[in-house]
Design an enzyme around this catalytic site. Sequence first.
Site, PDB file in Angstrom:
ATOM      1  CE  LYS A  54      27.625 -22.009  -5.446  1.00 18.30           C
ATOM      2  NZ  LYS A  54      27.248 -22.703  -4.212  1.00 18.30           N
ATOM      3  CD  GLN A  98      24.497 -22.580  -1.633  1.00 26.67           C
ATOM      4  OE1 GLN A  98      24.760 -22.692  -2.823  1.00 26.67           O
ATOM      5  NE2 GLN A  98      25.387 -22.191  -0.740  1.00 26.67           N
ATOM      6  CG  ASP A 121      29.327 -28.829  -3.203  1.00 25.86           C
ATOM      7  OD1 ASP A 121      30.145 -27.974  -3.593  1.00 25.86           O
ATOM      8  OD2 ASP A 121      28.254 -28.554  -2.642  1.00 25.86           O
TER       9      ASP A 121
END
Length: 294
Positions: A54, A98, A121
Amino acid sequence: MPARLMDGTAFAAKLRERVKDGVDGLRRDHDLVPGLAVVLVGDNPASRVYVKNKAARTVEAGMRSFEHRLPANASEESLMALIAGLNADPAVHGILVQLPLPPQIQESAVLNAVAPAKDVDGFHPINVGLLATGKPGLVPCTPLACLMLAKEALGTLEGLDAVVIGRSNIVGKPVAQLLLTENCTVTVAHSKTRDLPAVCRRADLLIAAVGRPEMVKADWIKPGATVIDVGINRVDAAEAGKTRLVGDVDTLACASIAGAITPVPGGVGPMTIACLLVNTLRAACAGLGTQSPV
Ligand code: NAD
């Protein structure tokens, strides 16, 4: 006629280029560089790889990448303090924590602490509610990737019969809501669905997000249907001691019936990170009150 194989790797590369153009425009016209902060707690090897990828893609797209690592025994308070700092930092436009988190940290409390405007997200209840009510907000990356692939294959989705297999909060439900917003007639199938093959045979657009290797068989597919395979399953390979990745769809068999199909790997997976960059650009643009070009 065999199905068209949708190349998620190539599509993702084009999408990242479009994001980079958008980022260049923001820098030129507003003197602003979008920033994405990724928080990793602990040392889960798979998570470390995801975070590294990422960060690399973020920098390639011309954005700033901020990586924050906390030890596996970090307290919930220390993570909350870090998130509060990122929420207040004007250089940070997107925040991603994460998952999974270690057991001493309550996942929902942490996800709820991320500012909704920076929630790239799309897991914050405010963004979940905006999606459910068909209003603009930040949409989870994998569902957004599925929507983009479906539109790439089909153009307009209006009026299509769509079947989503799986009802998780991170994939199945948000995909179904996105498809409803596109005016599909949506069926959400799950582990208790009766006669799943018959339900799937109704689908012009079939999206599988189950986590069961090659569960969807050729005789579940309506001829000409578009099939998007979200599943990532590691199975034993023919060679002793080796493994390989397969999706939830028996791709080879279904490709003889479907009109278009995504492979695993190389379908939805690469699109997911590209959609994270899309969301970061959208968050930065929303902060300026401008429309994102992507
Ligand atoms: P999950 O375990 O949270 O949900 C699975 C869903 O499948 C559940 O709603 C369950 O009802 C349904 N299900 C289980 N068994 C079933 C059966 N026999 N018949 C019908 N439905 C059944 O999983 P998830 O987080 O939604 O992920 C699904 C898959 O997608 C996994 O393989 C995961 O690794 C993959 N995934 C891929 C990406 C990506 O970027 N490509 C991102 C997220 C998840």
